[in-house]
Design a protein around this motif. Structure first.
Motif, mmCIF file in Angstrom:
data_model
loop_
_atom_site.group_PDB
_atom_site.id
_atom_site.type_symbol
_atom_site.label_atom_id
_atom_site.label_comp_id
_atom_site.label_asym_id
_atom_site.label_seq_id
_atom_site.Cartn_x
_atom_site.Cartn_y
_atom_site.Cartn_z
ATOM 1 N N ALA A 15 38.374 149.399 -17.682
ATOM 2 C CA ALA A 15 39.336 148.666 -18.520
ATOM 3 C C ALA A 15 40.153 147.701 -17.667
ATOM 4 O O ALA A 15 40.458 146.579 -18.081
ATOM 5 C CB ALA A 15 40.255 149.649 -19.237
ATOM 6 N N CYS A 44 38.111 144.757 -16.945
ATOM 7 C CA CYS A 44 37.869 144.015 -18.182
ATOM 8 C C CYS A 44 39.092 143.207 -18.608
ATOM 9 O O CYS A 44 38.973 142.054 -19.005
ATOM 10 C CB CYS A 44 37.468 145.011 -19.261
ATOM 11 S SG CYS A 44 36.980 144.276 -20.813
ATOM 12 N N LEU A 91 30.830 137.872 -23.133
ATOM 13 C CA LEU A 91 30.510 139.232 -22.677
ATOM 14 C C LEU A 91 31.731 140.110 -22.374
ATOM 15 O O LEU A 91 31.821 141.233 -22.871
ATOM 16 C CB LEU A 91 29.557 139.163 -21.481
ATOM 17 C CG LEU A 91 28.810 140.459 -21.161
ATOM 18 C CD1 LEU A 91 27.996 140.951 -22.353
ATOM 19 C CD2 LEU A 91 27.899 140.271 -19.959
ATOM 20 N N PRO A 92 32.703 139.617 -21.585
ATOM 21 C CA PRO A 92 33.878 140.475 -21.347
ATOM 22 C C PRO A 92 34.634 140.798 -22.637
ATOM 23 O O PRO A 92 35.247 141.862 -22.754
ATOM 24 C CB PRO A 92 34.773 139.647 -20.425
ATOM 25 C CG PRO A 92 34.052 138.425 -20.072
ATOM 26 C CD PRO A 92 32.787 138.349 -20.844
ATOM 27 N N ILE A 128 33.134 141.201 -25.548
ATOM 28 C CA ILE A 128 32.341 142.256 -26.210
ATOM 29 C C ILE A 128 32.767 143.605 -25.636
ATOM 30 O O ILE A 128 33.018 144.557 -26.365
ATOM 31 C CB ILE A 128 30.819 142.031 -25.978
ATOM 32 C CG1 ILE A 128 30.360 140.763 -26.691
ATOM 33 C CG2 ILE A 128 30.017 143.238 -26.464
ATOM 34 C CD1 ILE A 128 28.895 140.413 -26.479
ATOM 35 N N PHE A 129 32.865 143.663 -24.293
ATOM 36 C CA PHE A 129 33.269 144.927 -23.649
ATOM 37 C C PHE A 129 34.672 145.342 -24.074
ATOM 38 O O PHE A 129 35.007 146.518 -24.076
ATOM 39 C CB PHE A 129 33.207 144.805 -22.121
ATOM 40 C CG PHE A 129 31.803 144.658 -21.588
ATOM 41 C CD1 PHE A 129 30.756 145.364 -22.160
ATOM 42 C CD2 PHE A 129 31.530 143.818 -20.524
ATOM 43 C CE1 PHE A 129 29.451 145.228 -21.685
ATOM 44 C CE2 PHE A 129 30.234 143.683 -20.035
ATOM 45 C CZ PHE A 129 29.198 144.388 -20.622
ATOM 46 N N ALA A 130 35.507 144.345 -24.409
ATOM 47 C CA ALA A 130 36.881 144.669 -24.805
ATOM 48 C C ALA A 130 36.970 145.030 -26.287
ATOM 49 O O ALA A 130 38.048 145.371 -26.777
ATOM 50 C CB ALA A 130 37.792 143.483 -24.493
ATOM 51 N N GLY A 131 35.845 144.922 -26.993
ATOM 52 C CA GLY A 131 35.819 145.309 -28.403
ATOM 53 C C GLY A 131 36.428 144.273 -29.345
ATOM 54 O O GLY A 131 36.867 144.613 -30.441
ATOM 55 N N GLU A 189 33.464 139.653 -33.437
ATOM 56 C CA GLU A 189 32.568 138.551 -33.119
ATOM 57 C C GLU A 189 33.182 137.170 -33.402
ATOM 58 O O GLU A 189 33.102 136.263 -32.568
ATOM 59 C CB GLU A 189 31.272 138.711 -33.909
ATOM 60 C CG GLU A 189 30.199 137.761 -33.441
ATOM 61 C CD GLU A 189 28.847 138.042 -34.079
ATOM 62 O OE1 GLU A 189 28.722 139.067 -34.782
ATOM 63 O OE2 GLU A 189 27.943 137.222 -33.883
ATOM 64 N N ARG A 226 35.842 136.252 -30.885
ATOM 65 C CA ARG A 226 35.373 135.943 -29.526
ATOM 66 C C ARG A 226 34.595 134.636 -29.491
ATOM 67 O O ARG A 226 34.644 133.911 -28.491
ATOM 68 C CB ARG A 226 34.598 137.109 -28.922
ATOM 69 C CG ARG A 226 33.391 137.588 -29.652
ATOM 70 C CD ARG A 226 32.768 138.781 -28.932
ATOM 71 N NE ARG A 226 31.450 139.014 -29.469
ATOM 72 C CZ ARG A 226 31.051 140.123 -30.063
ATOM 73 N NH1 ARG A 226 31.852 141.155 -30.170
ATOM 74 N NH2 ARG A 226 29.827 140.245 -30.518
ATOM 75 N N ASN A 229 39.639 137.544 -21.274
ATOM 76 C CA ASN A 229 40.535 138.577 -21.807
ATOM 77 C C ASN A 229 41.983 138.408 -21.350
ATOM 78 O O ASN A 229 42.714 139.397 -21.204
ATOM 79 C CB ASN A 229 40.019 139.976 -21.430
ATOM 80 C CG ASN A 229 38.764 140.341 -22.205
ATOM 81 O OD1 ASN A 229 38.603 139.925 -23.348
ATOM 82 N ND2 ASN A 229 37.870 141.099 -21.585
#
Lengths: 225, 242
Positions: free
Chosen positions: B83, B86, B110-111, B113-116, B119, B122, B162
């Protein structure tokens, strides 16, 4: 932006997201994926052709037909010759080594990518899951094609040996003759080939992927292939 | 009182190479304030990249502690470290480290996506960031279709995805020509000034001295000296006159 709160825990990605990323990766790397998959296809094709050929021999000998070519071989009336067992074991070894090697190469050349994904916040488990999905799909499709090609090869060989009799006595389903060895049948051999290809591909890739995911990103990115 | 964002205490890093032990860092103590632009300078092999990796939680120190926002990094769980990478840090590398199978847009998202992040959100943010770094018309190009400078811009946009509080840049201009390098430095400096992002950069690019608040000289795994910008400007003049 002035973050001073305690560092929170990273979330798990939904499965669909992993699935999407892994398919994207396979699609864009299509050429490379095909080569890796071809490695699996060849291994399984070899194994299944030898195995199916053996099944065909067993079934037709059971029915009283003799190979027009192999009549003088040491094949017992009903059963597998030592040569056949040897061939199956050899093809199995070739298949295991071939698949493990192609998966290992495919993962090792992506160590840097793994390190980068970890820099961006990927959890170790996510990286492993990505490779598991990719290799599982590659393994299954490669093995299915290989198994079908192998069966086709065995059928062509069988036609040469037994002529059209082959189709009357084709060992499609498992059978237990009164005497002699249990016959698995071609369908079971194809299924076993697919499962084996998939398992080998998954093991072959997830082990190095797991190792890479455990490395600190700096080390993963330093790795030269 | 200064607001310290990064603090290292006696950081030692050793690498084992067969029977040899290489001591890349030999007890590093530095403090970096929030909003600062810091350059870690030193010849190659001096340990600056190793220190960079320690600050960015990309590698673990053999001994010593690294505190970020007052948190001892060695006490964080795997999930917390993920985290941290990220959300709090944006990394920029000498060799860009873009995922070559993903487009500029795919790299920047991509980062997130990892942070939730959802769509739609982002996608919008990726477009905004790529526009900001001057790549608004090349959003869906693959890294292989971009020049070195453009790739580094994608990397910068990705690093900002992020809203990190720290940007870590490891020799960001080393693979670029002078003019492109200058543009990249200006872009990073702008982020530092306008958005108050702390920039920590490992470099031996003299152009970077000019924009730094402080320069930490690293030699043989130790902090040789720490200089302020006013001391540096004189030296840049000297270098320019050579």
């Amino acid at each position: 932006m002035n973050q001073r709160a305690p560092i929170e825990e990273q979330i798990d990605l939904p499965f669909v997201e992993s699935l999407r990323i892994s398919f994207q990766s396979l699609k864009i790397r299509f050429g490379r994926s095909i080569i890796t998959t071809a490695g699996i296809t060849l291994g399984i094709a070899f194994l299944v052709s030898v195995w199916t050929n053996n099944e065909i021999n067993l079934a037709l000998q059971e029915s009283g037909r003799q190979s027009q070519i192999n009549t003088f071989e040491e094949t017992t009336q009903q059963g597998i010759s030592t040569k056949d067992i040897w061939l199956i074991i050899m093809s199995l070894i070739v298949c295991v080594v071939g698949i493990a090697n192609s998966m290992l190469m495919a993962v090792t050349e992506r160590f840097r990518e793994i390190g980068t994904m970890k820099c961006l916040g990927a959890l170790d488990g996510f990286v492993v899951r990505l490779f598991l999905l990719e290799s599982g799909f590659q393994g299954f499709s490669g093995a299915l094609i290989g198994a079908l090609l192998g069966t086709l090869g065995a059928i062509i060989l069988g036609l040469k040996d037994y002529g059209l009799d082959l189709f009357f006595y084709f060992p499609l389903l498992p059978a237990q003759p009164e005497e002699g060895a249990m016959q698995l049948g071609v369908i079971v051999v194809i299924l076993l080939g697919c499962v084996l290809g998939m398992i080998l591909a998954v093991i072959g890739s997830s082990f190095p992927a797991w190792r890479a995911a455990k490395l600190p990103p700096a080390e993963a990115m330093r790795t030269e292939v | 009182m200064a607001d310290i964002v990064v603090k290292t205490e006696d950081v030692v890093k050793e690498y084992r190479m067969g029977s040899n032990v290489l001591r890349a860092l030999d007890g590093i103590n530095i403090e970096i304030n929030r909003g600062e632009y810091i350059s870690l300078m030193g010849p190659s092999g001096s340990g600056k990249s190793t220190l960079f990796n320690m600050i960015g939680a990309l590698d673990r120190p053999t001994e010593g502690r690294v505190y970020i926002d007052g948190q001892n990094m060695s006490q964080l769980s795997q999930r917390q470290i993920a985290a941290f990478r990220c959300h709090r840090v944006g990394y920029i590398f000498q060799s860009y480290n873009l995922l070559h199978v993903r487009s500029a847009h795919g790299n920047v998202t991509l980062p997130m996506i990892f942070a939730g992040i959802p769509e739609k959100e982002r996608d919008e943010k990726a477009e905004k960031l790529l526009d900001m770094v001057g790549l608004g018309d090349r959003i869906y190009h693959l890294p292989d279709e971009l020049s070195g400078g453009q790739r580094q811009r994608v990397a910068i946009a990705r690093a900002l995805a992020n809203d990190p509080s720290i940007i870590l840049a490891d020799e960001p201009t080393a693979n670029l020509d002078t003019i492109t390098g200058r543009e990249i430095i200006d872009l990073i400096k702008r982020l530092n000034k306008e958005q108050g992002v702390t920039v920590i950069s490992a470099t031996h690019d003299l152009k970077m001295l000019d924009v730094s608040d402080r320069i930490v000289d690293i030699r043989d795994g130790l902090v040789e000296r720490i200089r302020n910008r006013d001391e540096i400007e004189i030296e840049v003049g000297e270098v320019g006159g050579e």
